[in-house]
Design an enzyme around this catalytic site. Structure first.
Site, mmCIF file in Angstrom:
data_model
loop_
_atom_site.group_PDB
_atom_site.id
_atom_site.type_symbol
_atom_site.label_atom_id
_atom_site.label_comp_id
_atom_site.label_asym_id
_atom_site.label_seq_id
_atom_site.Cartn_x
_atom_site.Cartn_y
_atom_site.Cartn_z
ATOM 1 N N TYR A 157 24.995 55.249 24.789
ATOM 2 C CA TYR A 157 26.559 55.521 25.150
ATOM 3 C C TYR A 157 27.265 54.279 24.618
ATOM 4 C CZ TYR A 157 30.599 57.325 27.563
ATOM 5 O OH TYR A 157 31.524 58.157 28.010
ATOM 6 N N PHE B 242 50.549 63.900 4.360
ATOM 7 C CA PHE B 242 49.335 64.805 4.397
ATOM 8 C C PHE B 242 49.741 66.030 5.534
ATOM 9 C CE2 PHE B 242 45.248 66.474 5.623
ATOM 10 C CZ PHE B 242 44.944 67.176 4.585
ATOM 11 N N ASP B 243 49.426 67.165 5.393
ATOM 12 C CA ASP B 243 49.835 68.147 6.416
ATOM 13 C C ASP B 243 49.451 67.922 7.813
ATOM 14 O OD1 ASP B 243 46.970 68.767 6.010
ATOM 15 O OD2 ASP B 243 47.135 70.714 5.838
ATOM 16 N N ASP C 260 46.894 55.364 5.099
ATOM 17 C CA ASP C 260 46.323 56.553 5.443
ATOM 18 C C ASP C 260 45.123 56.478 4.235
ATOM 19 O OD1 ASP C 260 45.139 58.991 6.026
ATOM 20 O OD2 ASP C 260 47.177 60.072 5.657
ATOM 21 N N ALA D 93 41.958 57.761 3.262
ATOM 22 C CA ALA D 93 40.972 58.554 3.130
ATOM 23 C C ALA D 93 40.141 58.441 1.825
ATOM 24 C CB ALA D 93 41.393 60.047 3.304
ATOM 25 N N LYS E 207 36.170 62.172 3.862
ATOM 26 C CA LYS E 207 36.535 62.149 2.195
ATOM 27 C C LYS E 207 35.461 60.875 1.859
ATOM 28 C CE LYS E 207 39.909 64.643 3.656
ATOM 29 N NZ LYS E 207 41.000 64.212 4.509
ATOM 30 N N HIS F 218 49.324 77.394 8.001
ATOM 31 C CA HIS F 218 48.623 78.028 6.500
ATOM 32 C C HIS F 218 47.171 78.150 7.108
ATOM 33 C CE1 HIS F 218 48.750 73.585 6.819
ATOM 34 N NE2 HIS F 218 47.400 73.609 6.398
HETATM 35 C C1 LIG Z 1 42.187 64.637 5.328
HETATM 36 C C2 LIG Z 1 43.061 63.978 5.485
HETATM 37 C C3 LIG Z 1 43.687 63.547 6.944
HETATM 38 C C4 LIG Z 1 43.314 64.170 8.123
HETATM 39 O O1 LIG Z 1 41.768 64.094 8.252
HETATM 40 P P1 LIG Z 1 40.885 65.103 8.912
HETATM 41 O O2 LIG Z 1 39.640 64.296 8.953
HETATM 42 O O3 LIG Z 1 40.815 66.398 8.278
HETATM 43 O O4 LIG Z 1 41.467 65.345 10.169
HETATM 44 C C5 LIG Z 1 44.477 62.669 6.874
HETATM 45 N N1 LIG Z 1 45.160 62.146 5.553
HETATM 46 C C6 LIG Z 1 44.556 62.321 4.485
HETATM 47 C C7 LIG Z 1 45.540 61.641 3.341
HETATM 48 C C8 LIG Z 1 43.911 63.456 4.368
HETATM 49 O O5 LIG Z 1 43.274 63.563 3.073
#
Ligand SMILES: *Cc1c(COP(=O)(O)O)cnc(C)c1O
Length: 466
Positions: free
Chosen positions: A73, A125-126, A215, A217, A258, A450
């Site tokens: 844990y 990003f969304d 950000d 990813a 990613k 969406h």
């Molecule tokens: C996928 C993504 C996110 C959100 O991540 P999740 O793991 O899907 O919650 C945030 N920013 C970018 C640029 C992304 O591609």
């Protein structure tokens, strides 16, 4: 230098059977899903390009790391490895594990944002936009002008416009608590950001006493583009380039689904001691103890291994090359898409393909539905369905600059032949021309519509007119 290898830098050890269900069944699935591709069962999808998120094939080493993961844990060995790997890569002292990217966004926005705040980003990003707006703050996209021109083949179309950022600081001043840069710029076409741009943006932020968060990813794909396209970077390793852009910024948020080559995971890493403390306090309530943050020990172990594997330049050359190759085949068919090809996806220009369907009738959704119907392929609209929003100045409902269909390529999953099938199918759907109809929303939830909304072809007619 040796020429790039023309094939995958791995051999296949485990396979998963896929089936193409008959067209009549696809038609029924589409109707039952009410034309929302997120609602179609995965078993009824032949080639799934909905997203590159959490869909990677893990390596034998990652699976081995999962088996030997430590499920304690607190203070597990897998946590040590996760933390050590991320500290080494980013140079940031504090590492906060989260179960995925949006959980990281939720934590950061929850601690730092208030109503009337403004967050500049190259392109949100969304989920990032949703997390900012959920707090009553404004998500301000400041991507450079080339990034909004589908035909420009500028090398760094993901760059943030420093002029737009300066203008935002002039206008909103202390309403800006932090700035973000998305690398690569997912919603802007998977386009990279240059090292020079990260450096300049960081300088502007710091001059205003505000931190810059990446950000990140797709940080490794972004670093590969820098190595290939930015002057003076050709002889550096992917790792050294990544370490440099992390050094210019003050922290990062990563969806590990990613470029960490895993199916679940994420983290925040940062330098600020006080902020790290506040985030960790929330983490315990929202995600879990600070040494696992909503993940199993084996997930932490797989992320650590993935973050090392993704720095392999040969892998990145193959990976980004595979996407470029899909683009070349689409170009040979004359199917319009955002140039140049992105790192993880091709973004078809639905407005150019279906000029007779206005943004309010969702040309990207129409193309996506037809692509499933014709070929069993799942793609994702990135246009008005996803990003129509209220303009903060005028209060009017505005569509995004582009109506796109994203063909996201999962990592290490599909072969060249399968992607050839995709390109050929896209050309067939394009050939439907004005027989392809727009759609209207029957029902929608208040946020991120969406994912869950339901639609129908205009007036309840057919998607493809005869
Ligand atoms: C996928 C993504 C996110 C959100 O991540 P999740 O793991 O899907 O919650 C945030 N920013 C970018 C640029 C992304 O591609």
């Amino acid at each position: 230098m040796e020429p790039d290898l023309p094939f995958e830098p791995y051999r296949i050890k485990v396979v998963e059977r896929i089936h193409r269900v008959p067209r009549a069944e696809r038609e029924q699935h589409l109707r039952e899903a009410e034309y929302n591709i997120f609602r179609i069962p995965s078993a009824a999808i032949y080639i799934d390009l909905l997203t590159d998120s959490g869909t990677a094939a893990m390596s034998d080493r990652q699976w081995a790391a999962m088996v030997t993961g430590d499920e304690a844990y607190a203070q597990s060995r897998s946590w040590d490895e996760f933390e050590r790997t991320i500290r080494h890569l980013t140079g940031y002292r504090h590492v906060i594990p989260c179960h995925q990217g949006r959980a990281a966004e939720n934590l950061l926005c929850g601690v730092l944002l208030e109503e009337r705040h403004v967050v500049p980003n190259n392109t949100h990003f969304d989920t990032t936009r949703a997390n900012v707006e959920f707090r009553g703050a404004v998500a301000l996209d400041c991507v450079c002008d080339e990034g909004l021109d589908p035909d420009s083949d500028a090398p760094f179309k993901g760059n943030l416009s420093v002029a737009k950022l300066e203008a935002a600081f002039a206008r909103y001043g202390d309403r800006i608590p932090f700035v973000m840069m998305t690398i690569t710029n997912n919603s802007g076409g998977g386009q990279p950001v240059s090292l020079a741009n990260v450096r300049e943006t960081a300088a502007v932020c710091h001059a205003h006493g505000v931190p810059l968060f990446l950000d990140c990813a797709r940080f490794a794909e972004n670093a590969w583009f820098i190595k290939r396209r930015e002057r003076g970077q050709a002889d550096r390793t992917i790792e050294a380039i990544a370490q440099e852009f992390f050094r210019h910024a003050d922290g990062c948020l990563m969806s590990a689904k990613k470029d960490a080559l895993v199916n679940i995971g994420g983290f925040i890493a940062l330098t600020d001691d006080k902020l790290a403390e506040r985030l960790a306090e929330r983490l315990i309530v929202q995600e879990g103890f600070p040494t696992y943050g909503g993940l199993a020990g084996r997930d932490l172990a797989a992320v650590a291994e993935g973050l090392r594997e993704v720095l392999d330049e040969e892998y990145l050359t193959y990976r980004i090359g595979q996407v470029a190759r899909l683009g070349e085949r689409l170009a040979a068919h004359g199917v319009p898409f955002l140039k140049p090809a992105g790192g993880h996806a091709i973004y078809l220009d639905a407005r150019a393909i279906l000029p007779h369907v206005p943004p309010r009738r969702f040309p990207g959704v129409s193309f996506t539905a037809a692509l499933y119907l014709e070929a069993g392929i799942r793609a994702c609209e990135i246009g008005s369905l996803m990003f129509e929003h209220v303009d903060p100045d005028s209060g009017a409902l505005v569509s995004p600059a582009m109506e796109l269909v994203r063909l996201a390529v999962p990592r290490r999953v599909y072969t060249h032949t399968q992607l050839d099938y995709v390109a050929d199918a896209c050309a067939r759907v394009r050939d439907l021309g004005d027989r392809l109809q727009g759609l209207e929303i029957v029902w929608q939830p208040p946020a991120l519509r969406h994912f869950l909304c339901r639609l129908r072809p205009i007036g309840g007619g057919r998607l493809i007119a005869s």
